[in-house]
Design an enzyme around this catalytic site. Structure first.
Site, PDB file in Angstrom:
ATOM      1  N   GLU A  17       0.820  -1.209   0.000  1.00  0.00           N
ATOM      2  CA  GLU A  17       0.000   0.000   0.000  1.00  0.00           C
ATOM      3  C   GLU A  17       0.860   1.267   0.000  1.00  0.00           C
ATOM      4  OE1 GLU A  17      -2.456  -3.081   2.397  1.00  0.00           O
ATOM      5  OE2 GLU A  17      -0.352  -2.637   1.954  1.00  0.00           O
ATOM      6  N   LYS A  19       3.898   1.683  -1.239  1.00  0.00           N
ATOM      7  CA  LYS A  19       4.495   1.876  -2.564  1.00  0.00           C
ATOM      8  C   LYS A  19       3.524   2.598  -3.491  1.00  0.00           C
ATOM      9  CE  LYS A  19       5.603  -0.801  -6.723  1.00  0.00           C
ATOM     10  NZ  LYS A  19       6.884  -0.180  -7.110  1.00  0.00           N
ATOM     11  N   CYS A 518      10.194  -2.180  -4.162  1.00  0.00           N
ATOM     12  CA  CYS A 518      10.036  -3.418  -3.407  1.00  0.00           C
ATOM     13  C   CYS A 518      10.457  -4.610  -4.266  1.00  0.00           C
ATOM     14  CB  CYS A 518       8.580  -3.609  -2.981  1.00  0.00           C
ATOM     15  SG  CYS A 518       7.916  -2.247  -2.011  1.00  0.00           S
ATOM     16  N   CYS A 645      26.111  -2.901  -8.081  1.00  0.00           N
ATOM     17  CA  CYS A 645      25.357  -1.761  -7.568  1.00  0.00           C
ATOM     18  C   CYS A 645      26.168  -1.002  -6.528  1.00  0.00           C
ATOM     19  CB  CYS A 645      24.035  -2.237  -6.972  1.00  0.00           C
ATOM     20  SG  CYS A 645      22.825  -2.735  -8.224  1.00  0.00           S
ATOM     21  N   HIS A 696      18.043   6.397 -10.304  1.00  0.00           N
ATOM     22  CA  HIS A 696      17.125   6.352  -9.174  1.00  0.00           C
ATOM     23  C   HIS A 696      16.480   7.703  -8.904  1.00  0.00           C
ATOM     24  CE1 HIS A 696      19.914   2.948  -8.577  1.00  0.00           C
ATOM     25  NE2 HIS A 696      18.813   2.326  -8.214  1.00  0.00           N
TER      26      HIS A 696
END
Length: 768
Positions: A17, A19, A518, A645, A696
């Site tokens: 929820e 997100k 997520c 990363c 990002h």
């Protein structure tokens, strides 16, 4: 009576929820009031779940709209100058400005640097500090959430804050020669003000998280712990100092004797309880993290009780129980996972179930064992079922492990010799990391196919149409090495796990990676093998559409391991080698299909690195070996790429070089190429693609800025070894952001090529 509590609860919501409301808010499709209302509803629901589980103390301030370290920086008033005066914004909007790269007027600026939270897949926004930095209470979020909890009738609450030394340790200084410990006095004074204000609100216990105590700390930092907490003992609240993610080792006596009311330790990743009791003052609470807060396997409650019983005899009511760390790292509730078969489901425990396990342990320790008999019996039955299951072990996989010899991980030639046989490219070749935007239309096609509303042929054709469009776009753009865009993939780990034996999948097993991002880690429960090719058809089709080289895209064995919930009944190194053998078959099939560039992403290589340097060698040995097994069978003419990363590389450069990839791409844009300092002292033997723009952030990078970053990169990397690329995949971005950003990136490459040709003639086999 034994006290049970929790260090933190997942905040994204059982069905993500948080997100969805965040992303609606960022698209201006939801109001600030709607965002605040959803956040408040989630906190209310999560407190209720924890209260229903029987917790004696509920955590408050473990909720965040983006990141708890960023929240804490705002609480302390530590905002970098480039963001302007964010005090005029709400706490939420101020956090989004820093995380996404906007100043107080809405203009693009460099976003806050992001990196991994210790050895997890959670990312935090790095605090930035400067000489003369002053601190003060700069946000009301903490106090507002306490007020909400109280309004809902929760009286026994425990605010959760990052501890001063861990927050300072995780920060970065704007000047290299600046000692952050110079800021400790003012920082501790501000903590004192916060704790005093909490006491005024009737707070009895405050949790200060100090996971830095499980690291190799310089002596000056150990002394700083003593001085900081000596000052904080004057605060009119009880401090529970929480450590987790590993053993205390040489910091054990320090942690045990700090002047705080309680100490929490991770008893899942460490076995130091008896020694801690020997050093613990008679007044101090010991909170034992006995339930694994980072994995989803059901606990062996009998084994837990065997460890806890002697502690209870020594400590009595000073024994508290909790998960090992915050439950941020596991999904919310197993009860909705009706898609899992009963046997496998019985082996698992999500956040709600882990709290139930705590309650069972409390009942037994407090003499109410008859009430816990059913739960203990279920735990025993699940353990027996898992140990005896024939689904876990495959004799063929075990036999394949026995065939691993040193030559299996060797390329035919060294990099300098094989480079001349590989694809010919312009100077400063351009590419992307793999994925392109996953639009709602793409997700709908995948969802309809998964649910049976779209037949296989229609699905395949629609995915091919998407691939063709992405290939055309890249050709028009002028990129040198293309990708197929990964429209068919849901997640870079889940996609492969779905096609490998030994994996299972949940429906709501989501955990937060950063912000609204997520992931749903696969459950790696058994031996791993590859029944059939996984990517070959899609990649070969993409290559058939263009004369330019097409990269085959795979997730590497170490990353699949580190981003899955991994079986705990055999060494992780054994599981990783199984993954490597399965992926090796895929690499060879891609090569056989005519793919001359293959990228094997090891985004999580650094993430799996043990927190103590003494433990690094073993991990790096088997991690590098697994990558080399995956890539070692190809011909010299096949170019192997890998991607990593956000990470610090300085101290593991030899291991990265030992992977023997032809090209490594890394995320460097948020650090403004600072991460490339690792390549100054270490002459990396192959080619490097430092990310030139931050995917990002929604900011569209300017060509001039990318040229500047590349010029900085050229100070550290030979021009014939330098690639140009974004710093990560483009899956989460919108096309309206991706198109201009990549156009600017290609333009930056053209400008640099011209500048280099005007000043230094390009030579060598790398230049077309």
């Amino acid at each position: 009576m034994t006290t049970i509590h929790n260090l933190g609860f997942p905040r994204i919501g059982h069905r993500r929820e948080l997100k969805f409301i965040l992303e609606r808010y960022w698209r201006n499709e939801a109001s600030a009031q709607e965002l605040a209302a959803t956040a408040a509803q989630l906190r209310q629901r999560h407190w209720h779940l924890q209260q229903e589980a029987g917790l004696d103390l509920l955590p408050v301030n473990d909720f965040s709209l983006y990141d708890q370290i960023l929240d804490h920086s705002l609480l302390l008033g530590a905002v970098p100058h480039r963001f302007g005066d964010l005090s005029r914004h709400s706490h939420a909007d101020a956090a989004f400005c820093i995380a996404q790269g906007r100043d107080d007027q809405g203009w693009p600026v460099a976003a806050g640097e992001m990196t991994k939270w210790f050895d997890t897949n959670y990312h935090f926004i790095v605090p930035e500090l400067r000489p003369g930095q002053r601190f003060g209470i700069g946000s009301e979020k903490l106090f507002q959430e306490i007020e909400q909890a109280r309004s809902l009738g929760h009286r026994r609450i425990k605010p959760v804050l990052p501890g001063p030394l861990t927050w300072l340790w995780l920060s970065k200084a704007e000047q290299e020669d600046f000692d952050r410990l110079e800021l400790l006095d003012d920082l501790v004074a501000t903590y004192g003000k916060i704790l005093t204000r909490l006491a005024g609100l009737g707070i009895e216990w405050v949790q200060l998280d100090e996971p830095a105590l499980v690291l190799d700390l310089p002596q000056a930092w150990k002394q700083a712990y003593e001085s900081a907490y000596t000052r904080l003992q004057a605060a009119p609240v009880n401090i529970l100092l929480a450590t987790y993610f590993g053993p205390l080792q040489d910091n054990l006596r320090l942690a045990a004797t700090l002047p705080v009311a309680g100490l929490h330790v991770d008893a899942v990743r460490a076995d130091e309880l008896n020694m801690l009791c020997d050093h613990l003052p008679a007044y101090k609470v010991l909170s034992v993290g006995i339930i694994d807060g980072r994995d989803i396997w059901r606990s062996d409650l009998d084994a837990c009780l065997a460890r806890l019983a002697p502690l209870q005899a020594r400590l009595g009511e000073r024994l508290w129980l909790a998960p090992s760390c915050s439950l941020l790292h596991v999904p919310v509730d197993l009860d909705s996972e009706d898609g899992l078969d009963g046997e496998l489901r019985s082996w698992l425990a999500f956040s709600v179930q882990k709290l139930d396990e705590l309650t069972t342990l409390k009942m037994v320790l407090d003499g109410a064992g008859d009430q816990a008999d059913e739960a203990l019996l279920a735990a025993r039955s699940a353990g027996i079922s898992r140990r005896q299951s024939t689904r876990i072990h495959q004799p063929a996989v075990q036999a394949a492990l026995d065939t691993i010899m040193p030559e299996l991980q060797q390329r035919q030639s060294t990099y300098p010799r094989r480079r001349g046989q590989q694809i010919t490219l312009p100077l400063l070749p351009t590419t992307t990391i793999g994925s392109f935007p996953q639009t709602p239309a793409i997700r709908k096609v995948r969802r309809d196919h998964r649910q049976g509303g779209l037949d296989d042929d229609s699905y395949r054709q629609q995915m091919r149409d998407e691939i063709a469009a992405v290939v055309r776009f890249q050709e028009q753009l002028g990129l040198d090495v293309l990708v197929h865009g990964e429209a068919e993939r849901n997640d870079m780990v889940e996609y492969f796990g779905e096609q490998l034996d030994g994996f299972a999948f949940t429906r709501y097993g989501w955990v937060q990676s950063y912000g609204s991002r997520c992931v749903k880690p696969p459950v790696l429960f058994g031996d791993v093998s590859r029944p059939r090719p996984m990517t070959v058809d899609w990649t070969a089709y993409a290559q058939s559409l263009t004369e330019k080289p097409m990269k085959g895209m795979l997730t590497g064995p170490v990353t699949i391991l580190n981003w899955s919930f991994v079986r705990d009944d055999q060494p992780r190194s054994t599981t990783c080698r199984q993954l490597a053998l399965a992926l090796r078959d895929e690499v060879l099939d891609l090569e056989q299909a005519g793919i001359r560039v293959i990228q094997i992403d090891e985004a999580a290589l650094r993430e799996g690195l043990p927190l103590r340097k003494a433990d690094w060698r073993d991990y790096l040995d088997w991690a590098v070996e697994s990558f080399r097994i995956t890539a070692g069978g190809v011909r010299d003419s096949t170019q192997i790429h890998t991607h990593m990363c956000y990470s610090e590389f300085n101290d593991i450069m030899e291991a990265i070089a030992a992977m023997d990839a032809d090209v490594i791409t890394i995320e460097t844009s948020r650090s403004r190429m600072e991460l490339l300092d690792a390549f100054v002292d270490f002459a990396y033997p192959a080619e490097i693609g430092p990310g030139v723009y931050d995917i990002h952030s929604p900011n569209i990078p300017e060509t001039a800025d990318m040229v500047h970053l590349l010029e900085k990169a050229l100070e550290r990397i030979p021009v014939e070894h330098l690639w140009i690329n974004p710093d990560c995949g483009l899956k989460t971005r919108a096309w309206k952001e991706v198109e201009p950003a990549l156009k600017n990136m290609v333009q930056a490459a053209l400008i640099l090529r011209k500048n280099l040709q005007d000043n230094t003639p390009a030579t060598g086999s790398d230049v077309a």
